[in-house]
Design a protein around this motif. Structure first.
Motif, PDB file in Angstrom:
ATOM      1  N   GLY A   5       0.811  -1.206   0.000  1.00 37.07           N
ATOM      2  CA  GLY A   5       0.000   0.000   0.000  1.00 37.07           C
ATOM      3  C   GLY A   5       0.842   1.252   0.000  1.00 37.07           C
ATOM      4  O   GLY A   5       2.063   1.200   0.156  1.00 37.07           O
ATOM      5  N   LYS A   6       0.161   2.372  -0.206  1.00 36.42           N
ATOM      6  CA  LYS A   6       0.816   3.679  -0.165  1.00 36.42           C
ATOM      7  C   LYS A   6      -0.078   4.627   0.615  1.00 36.42           C
ATOM      8  O   LYS A   6      -1.261   4.796   0.294  1.00 36.42           O
ATOM      9  CB  LYS A   6       1.044   4.222  -1.572  1.00 36.42           C
ATOM     10  CG  LYS A   6       1.752   5.559  -1.583  1.00 36.42           C
ATOM     11  CD  LYS A   6       1.980   6.068  -2.991  1.00 36.42           C
ATOM     12  CE  LYS A   6       2.736   7.388  -2.951  1.00 36.42           C
ATOM     13  NZ  LYS A   6       2.917   7.923  -4.313  1.00 36.42           N
ATOM     14  N   LEU A   8      -1.808   7.814   1.581  1.00 37.70           N
ATOM     15  CA  LEU A   8      -2.200   8.987   0.805  1.00 37.70           C
ATOM     16  C   LEU A   8      -2.307  10.240   1.660  1.00 37.70           C
ATOM     17  O   LEU A   8      -1.846  11.303   1.265  1.00 37.70           O
ATOM     18  CB  LEU A   8      -3.540   8.725   0.107  1.00 37.70           C
ATOM     19  CG  LEU A   8      -3.552   7.539  -0.855  1.00 37.70           C
ATOM     20  CD1 LEU A   8      -4.957   7.301  -1.376  1.00 37.70           C
ATOM     21  CD2 LEU A   8      -2.575   7.777  -2.000  1.00 37.70           C
ATOM     22  N   LYS A  18      -5.257   7.127   5.489  1.00 41.57           N
ATOM     23  CA  LYS A  18      -5.928   6.518   4.339  1.00 41.57           C
ATOM     24  C   LYS A  18      -4.825   6.100   3.385  1.00 41.57           C
ATOM     25  O   LYS A  18      -3.946   6.890   3.040  1.00 41.57           O
ATOM     26  CB  LYS A  18      -6.855   7.521   3.660  1.00 41.57           C
ATOM     27  CG  LYS A  18      -7.520   6.982   2.414  1.00 41.57           C
ATOM     28  CD  LYS A  18      -8.393   8.052   1.756  1.00 41.57           C
ATOM     29  CE  LYS A  18      -9.080   7.518   0.517  1.00 41.57           C
ATOM     30  NZ  LYS A  18      -9.934   8.564  -0.112  1.00 41.57           N
ATOM     31  N   GLU A  20      -3.774   3.774  -0.281  1.00 36.89           N
ATOM     32  CA  GLU A  20      -4.150   3.049  -1.492  1.00 36.89           C
ATOM     33  C   GLU A  20      -3.663   1.614  -1.346  1.00 36.89           C
ATOM     34  O   GLU A  20      -2.534   1.375  -0.914  1.00 36.89           O
ATOM     35  CB  GLU A  20      -3.489   3.699  -2.702  1.00 36.89           C
ATOM     36  CG  GLU A  20      -3.726   2.975  -4.000  1.00 36.89           C
ATOM     37  CD  GLU A  20      -2.955   3.591  -5.157  1.00 36.89           C
ATOM     38  OE1 GLU A  20      -3.227   3.189  -6.286  1.00 36.89           O
ATOM     39  OE2 GLU A  20      -2.079   4.455  -4.922  1.00 36.89           O
ATOM     40  N   ILE A  22      -2.181  -1.717  -2.690  1.00 38.89           N
ATOM     41  CA  ILE A  22      -1.356  -2.170  -3.807  1.00 38.89           C
ATOM     42  C   ILE A  22      -1.095  -3.665  -3.617  1.00 38.89           C
ATOM     43  O   ILE A  22       0.027  -4.090  -3.383  1.00 38.89           O
ATOM     44  CB  ILE A  22      -0.023  -1.384  -3.891  1.00 38.89           C
ATOM     45  CG1 ILE A  22      -0.269   0.119  -3.902  1.00 38.89           C
ATOM     46  CG2 ILE A  22       0.760  -1.791  -5.140  1.00 38.89           C
ATOM     47  CD1 ILE A  22       0.990   0.962  -3.854  1.00 38.89           C
ATOM     48  N   ASN A  55     -13.400  -0.200  -0.768  1.00 40.47           N
ATOM     49  CA  ASN A  55     -13.026  -0.269  -2.181  1.00 40.47           C
ATOM     50  C   ASN A  55     -11.534  -0.516  -2.329  1.00 40.47           C
ATOM     51  O   ASN A  55     -11.030  -1.503  -1.833  1.00 40.47           O
ATOM     52  CB  ASN A  55     -13.491   0.972  -2.937  1.00 40.47           C
ATOM     53  CG  ASN A  55     -14.996   1.101  -2.944  1.00 40.47           C
ATOM     54  OD1 ASN A  55     -15.698   0.105  -3.098  1.00 40.47           O
ATOM     55  ND2 ASN A  55     -15.506   2.300  -2.768  1.00 40.47           N
ATOM     56  N   ARG A  56     -10.818   0.405  -2.961  1.00 42.49           N
ATOM     57  CA  ARG A  56      -9.379   0.203  -3.175  1.00 42.49           C
ATOM     58  C   ARG A  56      -8.519   0.928  -2.130  1.00 42.49           C
ATOM     59  O   ARG A  56      -7.335   1.144  -2.326  1.00 42.49           O
ATOM     60  CB  ARG A  56      -8.978   0.602  -4.585  1.00 42.49           C
ATOM     61  CG  ARG A  56      -9.321   2.015  -4.957  1.00 42.49           C
ATOM     62  CD  ARG A  56      -8.857   2.300  -6.368  1.00 42.49           C
ATOM     63  NE  ARG A  56      -7.926   3.398  -6.322  1.00 42.49           N
ATOM     64  CZ  ARG A  56      -8.138   4.603  -6.823  1.00 42.49           C
ATOM     65  NH1 ARG A  56      -9.192   4.857  -7.456  1.00 42.49           N
ATOM     66  NH2 ARG A  56      -7.269   5.550  -6.713  1.00 42.49           N
ATOM     67  N   PHE A  57      -9.143   1.267  -1.025  1.00 42.80           N
ATOM     68  CA  PHE A  57      -8.433   1.971   0.044  1.00 42.80           C
ATOM     69  C   PHE A  57      -8.531   1.189   1.347  1.00 42.80           C
ATOM     70  O   PHE A  57      -9.455   0.421   1.569  1.00 42.80           O
ATOM     71  CB  PHE A  57      -9.020   3.372   0.254  1.00 42.80           C
ATOM     72  CG  PHE A  57      -8.978   4.216  -0.980  1.00 42.80           C
ATOM     73  CD1 PHE A  57      -7.776   4.740  -1.451  1.00 42.80           C
ATOM     74  CD2 PHE A  57     -10.135   4.474  -1.686  1.00 42.80           C
ATOM     75  CE1 PHE A  57      -7.734   5.507  -2.602  1.00 42.80           C
ATOM     76  CE2 PHE A  57     -10.106   5.245  -2.843  1.00 42.80           C
ATOM     77  CZ  PHE A  57      -8.906   5.759  -3.297  1.00 42.80           C
ATOM     78  N   ASN A  76       2.482   9.800   1.504  1.00 47.27           N
ATOM     79  CA  ASN A  76       3.232   9.346   0.318  1.00 47.27           C
ATOM     80  C   ASN A  76       4.282   8.281   0.604  1.00 47.27           C
ATOM     81  O   ASN A  76       5.113   7.991  -0.249  1.00 47.27           O
ATOM     82  CB  ASN A  76       3.867  10.520  -0.434  1.00 47.27           C
ATOM     83  CG  ASN A  76       2.822  11.433  -1.019  1.00 47.27           C
ATOM     84  OD1 ASN A  76       1.796  10.965  -1.523  1.00 47.27           O
ATOM     85  ND2 ASN A  76       3.048  12.732  -0.923  1.00 47.27           N
ATOM     86  N   TYR A  78       5.330   4.298   1.400  1.00 47.77           N
ATOM     87  CA  TYR A  78       4.816   2.968   1.085  1.00 47.77           C
ATOM     88  C   TYR A  78       4.698   2.119   2.341  1.00 47.77           C
ATOM     89  O   TYR A  78       5.472   2.275   3.295  1.00 47.77           O
ATOM     90  CB  TYR A  78       5.724   2.270   0.068  1.00 47.77           C
ATOM     91  CG  TYR A  78       5.569   2.854  -1.309  1.00 47.77           C
ATOM     92  CD1 TYR A  78       4.512   2.470  -2.136  1.00 47.77           C
ATOM     93  CD2 TYR A  78       6.459   3.804  -1.780  1.00 47.77           C
ATOM     94  CE1 TYR A  78       4.355   3.007  -3.394  1.00 47.77           C
ATOM     95  CE2 TYR A  78       6.309   4.356  -3.046  1.00 47.77           C
ATOM     96  CZ  TYR A  78       5.254   3.958  -3.845  1.00 47.77           C
ATOM     97  OH  TYR A  78       5.088   4.496  -5.089  1.00 47.77           O
TER      98      TYR A  78
END
Length: 166
Positions: A5-6, A8, A18, A20, A22, A55-57, A76, A78
């Motif tokens: 993930g990353k 945000l 929050k 994203e 991955i 969802n994608r978060f 920002n 990872y």
């Protein structure tokens, strides 16, 4: 360590973030106890206190991150997991990091190029193949095209359909 993930942005004022997702296994976040975030050129371990998927978060509350400013400092960056935390895969499933760099051959044994990147889409993944002359081609990751993958030998055999490498 493997990226899953990353971060945000902060989420709320109590230190949640929050991020994203991955990974092909978002539900994996629900089982993780520890994640790692790179700080000062080393990976810092954080225990997961709370997880919520959307969802994608993924929304995470990490130990030691207790306010907006601390969460904002992670923006920002990872999110990594240890190799032993990777999800087991089924037959004919591969981690992207295992595929990158594979030498790709056609069915006649002719070297075609090197797998440089994997693009993930809902229908199927797309492999980015880079030839020796620097050209790049998109290869659909479907059984009728990808005939075999040998991770020990670091090779892949593909069926070259008409127009695929033009």
């Amino acid at each position: 360590m493997f990226v899953v993930g990353k971060i945000l942005k902060p989420h709320g004022v109590k230190g949640s973030v929050k991020a994203e997702i991955i990974t092909s296994f978002p539900e994996h976040f629900l089982e993780l106890k520890t994640v790692y975030i790179e700080e000062n050129n080393r990976k810092q371990a954080y225990s997961i206190e709370e997880v919520r998927l959307s969802n994608r978060f993924v929304f995470l509350k990490l130990s030691g991150i207790n306010d907006y400013d601390q969460a904002d400092a992670l923006r920002n960056r990872y999110i990594y997991i240890a190799p032993e935390d990777l999800m087991p895969l089924g037959e004919d499933e591969y981690y992207i990091h295992d595929l990158i760099g594979l030498k790709v051959f056609d069915e006649q044994g002719t070297f075609v190029g090197t797998l440089r990147e994997v693009l993930t889409y809902s229908a199927n993944d797309i492999y980015v193949l880079k030839t020796e002359d620097g050209a790049e081609y998109l290869i659909p990751a479907i059984k009728s095209v990808v005939k075999s993958v040998d991770l020990k030998e670091r090779t892949m055999v593909i069926h070259v359909m008409e127009g695929m490498l033009d």
